[in-house]
Design a protein around this motif. Sequence first.
Motif, short mmCIF file in Angstrom:
data_model
loop_
_atom_site.label_atom_id
_atom_site.label_comp_id
_atom_site.label_asym_id
_atom_site.label_seq_id
_atom_site.Cartn_x
_atom_site.Cartn_y
_atom_site.Cartn_z
N LEU A 79 -4.01 -0.68 -8.61
CA LEU A 79 -2.72 -1.11 -8.07
C LEU A 79 -2.92 -1.96 -6.81
CD1 LEU A 79 -0.53 2.08 -8.51
CD2 LEU A 79 -0.50 0.02 -9.87
N ALA A 80 -3.86 -1.55 -5.97
CA ALA A 80 -4.15 -2.32 -4.75
C ALA A 80 -4.70 -3.69 -5.11
CB ALA A 80 -5.14 -1.56 -3.88
N THR A 81 -5.57 -3.73 -6.11
CA THR A 81 -6.15 -5.01 -6.54
C THR A 81 -5.06 -5.95 -7.05
OG1 THR A 81 -8.08 -3.77 -7.23
CG2 THR A 81 -7.95 -6.02 -8.00
N ALA A 82 -4.14 -5.39 -7.84
CA ALA A 82 -3.05 -6.21 -8.38
C ALA A 82 -2.19 -6.77 -7.25
CB ALA A 82 -2.20 -5.39 -9.34
N ALA A 83 -1.86 -5.90 -6.30
CA ALA A 83 -0.98 -6.32 -5.20
C ALA A 83 -1.68 -7.39 -4.34
CB ALA A 83 -0.61 -5.11 -4.35
N LEU A 84 -2.96 -7.18 -4.07
CA LEU A 84 -3.68 -8.13 -3.20
C LEU A 84 -3.91 -9.47 -3.91
CD1 LEU A 84 -6.20 -5.71 -1.52
CD2 LEU A 84 -4.44 -7.01 -0.37
N SER A 85 -4.26 -9.42 -5.18
CA SER A 85 -4.48 -10.69 -5.89
C SER A 85 -3.18 -11.48 -5.97
CB SER A 85 -5.08 -10.45 -7.27
OG SER A 85 -4.25 -9.62 -8.00
#
Lengths: 452, 161
Positions: free
Chosen positions: A279-285
Amino acid sequence: MSERPKPKTRHRPPERRLLLVVFLAYALFVLGLAVRSGEILLLTIPFILVLSAAFFYAPAVPNLQIKRSFSEDYVSPGKIITVSILIQNQGESLDEFYIEDRLPPKLEVIEGETFLLTRLPKGDRVEFHYQVRGDRGSYPFEKIHIRCNDALGLVNRQGWVNAVGQIFVKPAVRKLRSIPIRPLNTHLFTGPIPAHRGGSGLNFFEVREYNLGDPLRQINWKITARHDDDLYTNHFELERVADVGIILDARQQTDMTIPLKNDPDNQPLAISLFEHSVLATAALSDLFLRDGHRVGLLVYGRGQHATFPGYGKIQRERILRALAQARTGDNMALESLSYLPTRFFPSRSQIVFISPLSPADPPILTQLLANGYRILIISPDSVSFEAQSLPENFDTLYAFRLARIERTLLIRRLQRFGITVVDWQVDQPLETILRNVLFRAPQEFRKLGIGF
Amino acid sequence: MAQVCIAFATLVLVVQAWLLGQRMEALLIFGVGIVWTLGCLRSLAWLDSLMLVLYTLLVIFSIYMNRPVLPGYFVILSALAAWNFGYLNRRLEYTSDPGIRRQFVYNHLRRSGILFTIAGALAVIGYFIQFQLNLGIAILVGALGIFGLSQLVGFLLKQKE
């Protein structure tokens, strides 16, 4: 009116009815001959008739065309997908035709049945639908099970039909506000990162002599007044986009899974720390792409699944699709970060490493730092995460404290080298934590009471 | 329908035993009948098969006790019909479409009807012929029967592949 009782299991294996009839027919026959009893021989007649019926009514070799389709194959989590299966009989009529679609694990049926029992006359076609829902992941559909029986259920033909398809459930993307990153290299296009060069921008950079073509409104009149002949103009700092490489740690050894609750069927549900990382990766990307950066993704764990750097919405979808398929896994060769393919990331770019961290990671990360990369680590806190599932007693309290000290030391070790580490307790919003850490004033300012 | 067939088969066996004064046997058979009837409501495939074997054994026992064969023959037919209807009920659990259910029931009844009519007719013919089984006929019938059954089973197994 009572509801139709559902079968206890979706797929019942075919009953061995033929075997029973054959056994009884033979047994009566042998017994009748053994005791020389015509009356017992007479009893074999019903069984032989049933066998003869099976002989006459045996189903023909099915010639079917089966097609599976999805209403959508790339969806957000929780969205309902309708799966349709179309069957066309191109062969002989089938008295009893059973078809069952085998669902990938973790996909939940919301409405309808995944099987169908029907009669299928020659040349006829039948279609059935069911609705499914799933969490983040990729769900490959493979074979469909078919079975044809005679009306008395004595003879059956069964097999598998290939109907390959796949559903992707992308992770939920939470919108984040911009965060400051400072890679050493930037691109030509305008973006949010100060490029350490004078030009058009918002922040003051330097004062230099006026050149022909400079806007008159930027002339610095105070400095110009001190000189006789020359004009001076304000120069602003250029703001550019940069390369951002996101590394998602999918190593099994750094992941943590805790039981969540029990469902009515007593099947334990578990939640994984890796899901928070995704989820963090999706939000940051999403954030970096919105800011105009060129973003690439590397999922490091079971293998090295790379999404090559790119810009814009198409790249966002590429990354989300890669994240939908991301899973943790064991790979002895990739247990440490030693084989991190650094060439995948342009030199002197920003690397965002999303990982609960393992004690063997700091040397590799400091090596990356020495190679000119700027590193930001978002580290979901595995200690607090695991502590939720442990009983509260003396032993766990001290174990928790020791683990916490070990993790704090690990983070401090990285921070001493100049790596920014965001220690994220996953029960708190990522944005709050990012703002607390990345927008914090430097320590010298805080000592003087400036900032917080 | 399955319950009707079970009731008929049980009733025949109970009456046979009761009339010959075997009260305990009659009660026992009655109990077995009740168990099968209740098992039908639970759609238990294994119980249907077990009861078919049990009823066949009861008929063999009644023949051994020199009771008339024709009621026993009809008991076997009823037990087979109940076994088949049990299967039909289990199949119908897989579909809620009234059209498909009607088709299944119709198809099953038609084929079972043909089958059991032939079986009944053969029984009556066999009963009236009353031939005496000697060793020669027994060997001939046995050889033919085993060959025929083997061929039939071989064919059916080949169909299943």
